[in-house]
Design a protein around this motif. Sequence first.
Motif, PDB file in Angstrom:
ATOM      1  N   PHE A 102       5.121   4.808   0.895  1.00  0.00           N
ATOM      2  CA  PHE A 102       4.719   5.560  -0.288  1.00  0.00           C
ATOM      3  C   PHE A 102       5.582   5.121  -1.457  1.00  0.00           C
ATOM      4  N   SER A 103       5.008   5.123  -2.657  1.00  0.00           N
ATOM      5  CA  SER A 103       5.783   4.754  -3.836  1.00  0.00           C
ATOM      6  C   SER A 103       5.118   5.277  -5.091  1.00  0.00           C
ATOM      7  N   SER A 104       5.928   5.496  -6.118  1.00  0.00           N
ATOM      8  CA  SER A 104       5.349   5.699  -7.441  1.00  0.00           C
ATOM      9  C   SER A 104       4.838   4.330  -7.890  1.00  0.00           C
ATOM     10  N   LEU A 105       3.825   4.326  -8.729  1.00  0.00           N
ATOM     11  CA  LEU A 105       3.208   3.078  -9.159  1.00  0.00           C
ATOM     12  C   LEU A 105       3.243   2.926 -10.675  1.00  0.00           C
ATOM     13  N   LEU A 109       1.098   5.315  -4.824  1.00  0.00           N
ATOM     14  CA  LEU A 109       0.362   4.586  -3.794  1.00  0.00           C
ATOM     15  C   LEU A 109       0.907   4.965  -2.436  1.00  0.00           C
ATOM     16  N   VAL A 110       0.017   4.918  -1.466  1.00  0.00           N
ATOM     17  CA  VAL A 110       0.392   5.159  -0.078  1.00  0.00           C
ATOM     18  C   VAL A 110      -0.384   4.155   0.769  1.00  0.00           C
ATOM     19  N   CYS A 111       0.264   3.610   1.789  1.00  0.00           N
ATOM     20  CA  CYS A 111      -0.381   2.637   2.668  1.00  0.00           C
ATOM     21  C   CYS A 111      -0.731   3.317   3.990  1.00  0.00           C
ATOM     22  N   ILE A 112      -1.988   3.153   4.416  1.00  0.00           N
ATOM     23  CA  ILE A 112      -2.488   3.816   5.619  1.00  0.00           C
ATOM     24  C   ILE A 112      -3.090   2.774   6.545  1.00  0.00           C
ATOM     25  N   ASP A 113      -2.692   2.833   7.811  1.00  0.00           N
ATOM     26  CA  ASP A 113      -3.190   1.913   8.834  1.00  0.00           C
ATOM     27  C   ASP A 113      -4.716   1.958   8.877  1.00  0.00           C
TER      28      ASP A 113
END
Length: 163
Positions: free
Chosen positions: A37-40, A48-52
Motif C-alpha cells: 500500500f502507498s500514497s500516490l 494504491l494497493v496491490c492485490i494478488d
Amino acid sequence: MIEPREFRNTVGHFATGITVITTINGKEKIGLTANAFSSLSLDPPLILVCIDKRSGSLKALKRDHPFAVNLLKKSQETECWRYAKSSGDKFEGAAYKLSEEGVPILEDNLATIECVVADIIEGGDHYIVTGLVKNASYDDQGEPLIFFRGKIEQLELAKTVEL
C-alpha cells in the motif's frame, strides 16, 4: 533474473504497515489483508494497493466502486490474521461500522482512508488498484503494526521532542 524467493526475501527488508482493505459486493462484506500500500498523489488525493490476481476479493473492485483502507495499529494483530484467511465469514465477531456507502470500516484503526476505485492496472501476478480518496481519519497517538522480514512486528515509537 532473480529467483522469486530471493526477491521476496530482499524486499522483505523494507518494513511496511499492514492494512485491511474492505468493500462490498452487493450485500456481501469483503475484507483482505494487504501490506503493498502507498500514497500516490496529493492532488488529486490518490492511494494504491496491490492485490494478488488469485484473490477472490477482486470481483467487487471496479471503477468508481467504494472501498476503504484500514491501517492497523499494534493492538490489531488479530485483525491482520482474520482478513488474511481465504474463506469463511471474516467479519464474524469483528468490530466495524458501515460507511455511508455500506463499506465496513474497522473500529479502532491507526487510520482509515475511504476511496473509490480510480483505476485497476495489471502488474505481474498482482493488480494495482488506485483509489481516489474521499475521506480520511487517523489516531495520532496510535502505534503501527508492521510487516518486516516475513513477520508481523510491533514498532515501539521513541518519544519525540518538540523543536
